[in-house]
Design an enzyme around this catalytic site. Structure first.
Site, short mmCIF file in Angstrom:
data_model
loop_
_atom_site.label_atom_id
_atom_site.label_comp_id
_atom_site.label_asym_id
_atom_site.label_seq_id
_atom_site.Cartn_x
_atom_site.Cartn_y
_atom_site.Cartn_z
N ARG A 187 8.59 64.27 71.83
CA ARG A 187 9.95 63.78 71.52
C ARG A 187 10.54 63.23 72.79
O ARG A 187 10.57 63.91 73.83
CB ARG A 187 10.81 64.90 70.94
CG ARG A 187 12.24 64.53 70.62
CD ARG A 187 12.88 65.47 69.63
NE ARG A 187 12.40 65.18 68.28
CZ ARG A 187 12.97 64.24 67.51
NH1 ARG A 187 13.96 63.50 67.97
NH2 ARG A 187 12.51 64.03 66.29
N HIS A 232 21.41 55.89 71.55
CA HIS A 232 22.57 56.61 71.02
C HIS A 232 23.60 56.71 72.13
O HIS A 232 23.46 56.10 73.19
CB HIS A 232 22.15 58.05 70.67
CG HIS A 232 21.30 58.20 69.47
ND1 HIS A 232 21.78 58.07 68.19
CD2 HIS A 232 19.98 58.48 69.35
CE1 HIS A 232 20.79 58.28 67.32
NE2 HIS A 232 19.70 58.54 68.00
N CYS A 285 18.30 53.87 66.15
CA CYS A 285 17.23 54.88 66.04
C CYS A 285 16.69 55.03 64.61
O CYS A 285 15.98 54.15 64.15
CB CYS A 285 17.75 56.20 66.58
SG CYS A 285 16.45 57.33 67.04
N1 GLN Z 1 13.83 60.95 62.89
C1 GLN Z 1 13.57 59.80 63.76
C2 GLN Z 1 12.72 60.18 65.01
O1 GLN Z 1 12.67 61.33 65.38
C3 GLN Z 1 14.88 59.18 64.23
C4 GLN Z 1 15.71 60.16 65.08
C5 GLN Z 1 17.09 59.61 65.43
O2 GLN Z 1 17.69 58.83 64.69
N2 GLN Z 1 17.62 60.05 66.62
O3 GLN Z 1 12.13 59.29 65.62
#
Ligand code: GLN
Length: 258
Positions: free
Chosen positions: A144, A209, A110
């Site tokens: 998101r 993740h 990520c």
């Molecule tokens: N900050 C980055 C995003 O929101 C990565 C987030 C993360 O590593 N889960 O895309």
């Protein structure tokens, strides 16, 4: 040959009667370790230990020199932590590019994945320059993406990968950088082209993740074999482990929407 930790004493993997070894560096774990991404390091260590493969392990913090290793891991994180790490990675761009071209294995999750591309453009903030190990770029989207992901890959068998995504970044791949998989549940790189993750040479990035490797032991072994090949210059096929628990978990998660 099925082995587990308690068997490892009498089934040590060797090459020319020498015990195998790989060196692993965990990049910036104090800053990038979202959703238990440390579980990927634990998985790599245990799957080597169960086979009698020695691990040289090093944590790299801000300001540390990054030495040659067989495998580098970098986890995910929020935009703020990414900003601090991006500056450090840029200082090591030449070094890590040479490691990549020398066959070193990278696994990036990520936020760490985004920084291995050309740049990550957050919302209302300055662009974070990446180190271009992958021909990819990321821009923050309006939405998101949060939820379980199931994807299909041609890199390993079985050909499924499962995990959990939480990102607003939309990643687009170019040139010789290809997806590691295509999603059938979840969003993956950008929620548009069904692609998930990216790879070029032995550099692998993913939005999964969860953490990723405990639920995808076949991908963990794939990375360990690549790291052994980089170190010993020959293909070394790993002994099979008793992965009943891991495979059962993987199967339960396949197709599981949020
Ligand atoms: N900050 C980055 C995003 O929101 C990565 C987030 C993360 O590593 N889960 O895309």
């Amino acid at each position: 040959m099925i082995i587990r930790g308690f068997d490892v004493c009498d089934i040590i993997q060797t090459v020319e009667n020498k015990k195998l070894k790989i060196s692993i560096a965990h990049l910036y774990p104090k800053l990038l370790n979202l959703y238990g991404d440390i579980g990927n390091i634990i998985t790599l260590k245990k799957r080597c230990e169960w086979r009698g493969i020695e691990i040289e392990f090093e944590e790299i913090d801000i300001g540390d020199e990054i030495k040659e290793h067989d495998l580098y891991f970098i986890g995910g994180g929020q935009d703020k932590q990414q900003r601090d790490v991006a500056k450090e990675l840029l200082k090591n761009k030449q070094n890590l590019s040479e490691q990549r071209d020398g066959g070193a294995v990278f696994l990036a999750i990520c936020g760490g994945y985004q920084l291995l591309g050309h740049y990550y453009q957050p919302h209302n903030a300055e662009r974070l320059e990446g180190i271009s190990l992958l021909d990819a770029y990321t821009v923050a989207g309006k939405k998101r993406f949060i939820g379980n992901v199931t994807a299909v890959t041609s890199l390993v068998q079985p050909n499924t990968l499962v995990g959990f995504e939480n990102h607003s970044g939309l990643t687009y791949l170019q040139g010789d950088t290809k997806p590691i998989a295509y999603v059938n549940v979840g969003n993956g790189n950008n929620g548009q082209d069904k692609s998930e993750g990216a790879y070029y040479k032995n550099v692998f990035g993913t939005y999964l993740h969860g953490s990723f490797l405990p639920k995808n032991p076949h991908f963990a072994d794939f990375l360990i074999e690549l790291a052994l090949e980089k170190r010993y210059g020959e293909k070394i096929v790993l002994n099979q482990l008793d992965d009943y628990i891991e495979n059962r978990t993987h199967q339960i998660l396949i197709g599981k929407a949020y």
